[in-house]
Structures are given as C-alpha cells and as structure tokens.
Design a protein around this motif. Structure first.
Motif, mmCIF file in Angstrom:
data_model
loop_
_atom_site.group_PDB
_atom_site.id
_atom_site.type_symbol
_atom_site.label_atom_id
_atom_site.label_comp_id
_atom_site.label_asym_id
_atom_site.label_seq_id
_atom_site.Cartn_x
_atom_site.Cartn_y
_atom_site.Cartn_z
ATOM 1 N N ASP A 116 61.364 0.133 49.821
ATOM 2 C CA ASP A 116 62.117 1.235 50.427
ATOM 3 C C ASP A 116 63.330 1.924 49.454
ATOM 4 N N LEU B 89 48.889 6.277 58.814
ATOM 5 C CA LEU B 89 49.527 4.962 59.037
ATOM 6 C C LEU B 89 49.055 4.077 57.707
ATOM 7 N N ARG C 63 52.799 7.268 56.028
ATOM 8 C CA ARG C 63 52.828 7.588 54.686
ATOM 9 C C ARG C 63 52.931 8.781 54.729
ATOM 10 N N TRP D 78 65.434 8.605 56.037
ATOM 11 C CA TRP D 78 64.104 8.052 56.525
ATOM 12 C C TRP D 78 63.466 7.082 55.944
ATOM 13 N N ASN D 79 63.872 7.048 54.436
ATOM 14 C CA ASN D 79 63.123 6.135 53.608
ATOM 15 C C ASN D 79 63.770 5.031 53.076
ATOM 16 N N GLN E 60 51.876 8.874 62.732
ATOM 17 C CA GLN E 60 52.006 7.808 63.097
ATOM 18 C C GLN E 60 50.446 6.947 63.287
ATOM 19 N N THR F 85 53.597 1.551 59.018
ATOM 20 C CA THR F 85 54.508 2.536 58.520
ATOM 21 C C THR F 85 53.888 3.865 58.130
ATOM 22 N N ARG G 63 55.057 -4.203 58.609
ATOM 23 C CA ARG G 63 55.247 -3.500 59.857
ATOM 24 C C ARG G 63 54.384 -2.289 59.458
ATOM 25 N N LYS H 86 57.303 12.260 60.330
ATOM 26 C CA LYS H 86 57.308 10.567 60.909
ATOM 27 C C LYS H 86 56.561 10.718 62.320
ATOM 28 N N HIS I 66 55.911 -4.533 52.650
ATOM 29 C CA HIS I 66 56.457 -4.209 54.115
ATOM 30 C C HIS I 66 55.463 -5.187 54.882
ATOM 31 N N LYS J 236 61.467 4.129 57.663
ATOM 32 C CA LYS J 236 60.757 4.549 58.834
ATOM 33 C C LYS J 236 59.370 5.529 58.535
ATOM 34 N N ILE J 237 59.583 5.718 57.029
ATOM 35 C CA ILE J 237 58.269 6.538 56.620
ATOM 36 C C ILE J 237 58.129 6.285 55.077
#
Length: 322
Positions: free
Chosen positions: A140, A33, A48, A176-177, A29, A46, A44, A25, A42, A182-183
C-alpha cells in the motif's frame, strides 16, 4: 490553447484524482477485484485499476499547460490501455511487452537524441523501468508515494514542470491507496509511472543531467534489479511470481505497509538532497547510499531471522550442513 498557472492546475489535478479514484473504487468492486493468494501482501479482497484515476486527472490538466501534451500522451496511452485490459482480465505477456516496445520506440522518437547504436539499449532500459515499477507495486502506497517524490525531484532538476501535475494527481490517489489501501493502482498505474519516470530522464537537457538524476530511481529500481539478480544466481525461474523483493520480505518480517513505504521515501529523499546539493558527486554518493540501504535491509533480515530461530540456530545450521 491558453496556459493556466501551474498551482491552480496542480490543485485541480489532485482534486480530480481524488474524485476519479473514489468513483473507480465504487465501480470496480467486482470485475476488477484483487483476491488475496499465497503471493499477496494484503489479506482482504481489494479493487485494482485505481491508477486510471490519476492518469485521467493528469491527462486532463496537462492539456492546459504542456506545449505539446500529445507527445507524452502518445507514449503513455498504449501502456494505460493494455494495463487496464490486464487489470480487467489476463493479457499475454508477449502482447504486453510488444506494447511496451512500441511505447519505448515512440518515446525515443520524440524525446531521444541518441546515436543509432544506443537505441536498442535505451529501448530495453525503457521497458525495464515499466516492468520494474510494476514489480515494486506490491504494498500500500509504496510506488505511488515514492514515484511522486521522484517526479517532483525530476520536475525541478530537469526543468520539466509538467510532472508536477502527475505529482499532484498521485497525492489525490494516495488518499485511497495509503495503508490500509481501499484500491490498488494496478498495472494501468504502475506501468504508466515507470514510463513517466523514463520519459523524464530521456528528455534530460544533456546526458550529464540524465546520469546525475538517475540515482533518484534507485530505491525502487535497485530493489527490483537486486532481486532479479539474486533469483538468477539461485537458479530460480524469474518469470514465476514470487514474494522475495526486499520490500516484501521486510513486510513479512513484521514491518507495516506504511513503515516500508516511509523507509523507501526516506532513502529517496536523502538521494534527492545529495544530488541537489552536490551534483554529480552527490549522484555517486547516492549510488553508494542505495547499495548500503539494500545491504542494511538484508542485514536486518538476517539478524531478525537469527533472533527468531533462537540461540541455537547456528548449531542447527552446522548440523544441517553436515
């Protein structure tokens, strides 16, 4: 190699996935991304490619428990590599499918005891699992959580304890998922999960075990198959990206990512209970349950649409038809 007890290895796999995914993560970035577009669920940007975290955790711990970890690794490694490259940049679909066919051939050679006439059909089914799990990875936590439950069921039902290590790794990844993610796992994760489920089924002790366990996959495979059939019947281009999977339309209707994921987990859990308690009969009932769940989702969306359109919607439909 000396085997280590399963429980400590599961704890290690979970911890490694948690750490590896956090590191990914922090480092994905920019180049990895995922920028939202009109087909995204989604809002925003994020990163992958986070599936690489649970794959590495699984690979490192599997080496200490499975009698032949290379057998599984040889199948999953090409998929992980091409998925990672596709997450980083675009890889042509033809190249990706060739790699999937290679993985299918390796899996059949190592785990399949099949008559020759069945091999082409099994190879196509294997690649379908890979692609369908990829198609379903749009919200998510949905595929990661549902696949974890499916793999746990298969580990017990088919006596394949190796998959507990992947279950543990997925739990670490889900930190995190889960929504808000967050990723994302990316193609590197979703294709490996689809192949892992297919390997577990292909490695069933008997064909009866395979067919009995197969419905555990129906919450994800059923949605993907239903959506593909629906689009074919409507004359749509099935190779064009879209947002018409049932899970996507439920989210668009107002459900949160977590609510959709939990719904799919509940259906998967109910199927696991039916098969575990009733065997082949439970498998048949599970097929009906999966179909009923899809029909129930469509009915809900129909009623929601009618409510949103207001009391005169039926009159407007008749006017449009005339």
């Amino acid at each position: 190699m000396t085997e280590i007890p399963l429980i400590p290895l599961m704890a290690l796999s979970c911890a490694l996935a948690l750490v590896f995914t956090g590191l990914l993560k922090a480092n994905f970035q920019t180049r990895f991304l995922d920028i939202p577009n009109d087909r995204s669920s989604h809002t925003r940007p994020t990163p992958r490619g986070g599936g690489l975290g649970f794959i590495l955790a699984f690979a490192l711990t599997a080496a200490f428990t499975h009698p032949n970890p290379l057998a599984v690794g040889l199948v999953l490694a090409p998929l992980a590599l091409i998925g990672f490259l596709d997450d980083r940049g675009h890889v042509p679909a033809s190249i990706r499918y060739l790699v999937q066919l290679l993985a299918a051939a390796l899996a059949i050679a190592q785990f399949g005891t099949l008559p020759l006439f069945a091999i082409p059909f099994i190879a196509i089914a294997f690649t379908a699992f890979i692609n369908f799990y990829n198609f379903m990875d749009g919200l998510d936590g949905l595929v990661a959580s549902t696949a974890a439950l499916q793999l746990a069921f298969l580990a017990v039902t088919l006596n394949q304890p190796l998959w507990w290590l992947l279950v543990a790794a997925l739990l670490g990844f889900l930190y995190w998922n889960w929504s808000p993610a967050k990723i994302f796992m990316g193609d590197v994760g979703s294709t490996v999960l689809g192949a892992s489920i297919a390997i577990a089924l292909l490695n069933s002790p008997t064909p009866t075990h395979l067919w009995t366990a197969l419905p555990i996959t129906f919450p994800l495979i059923g949605d993907a198959t239903y959506t593909l059939s629906r689009r074919l019947l409507k004359g749509e281009n099935i190779f064009k990206a879209h947002r018409t999977h049932l899970y996507q339309r439920l989210q668009q209707s107002g459900w949160t990512h977590s609510q959709v994921a939990i719904a799919y987990l509940l259906v998967t859990g109910a199927i696991a209970v039916l098969i575990s308690t009733l065997g082949l009969l439970g498998s048949v009932m599970s097929t009906g349950l999966a179909i009923s769940a899809i029909a129930g989702g469509e009915f809900y969306l129909y009623r929601r649409n009618q409510h949103d359109q207001g009391p005169n919607s039926a009159d407007r439909v008749l006017e449009a038809l005339n």
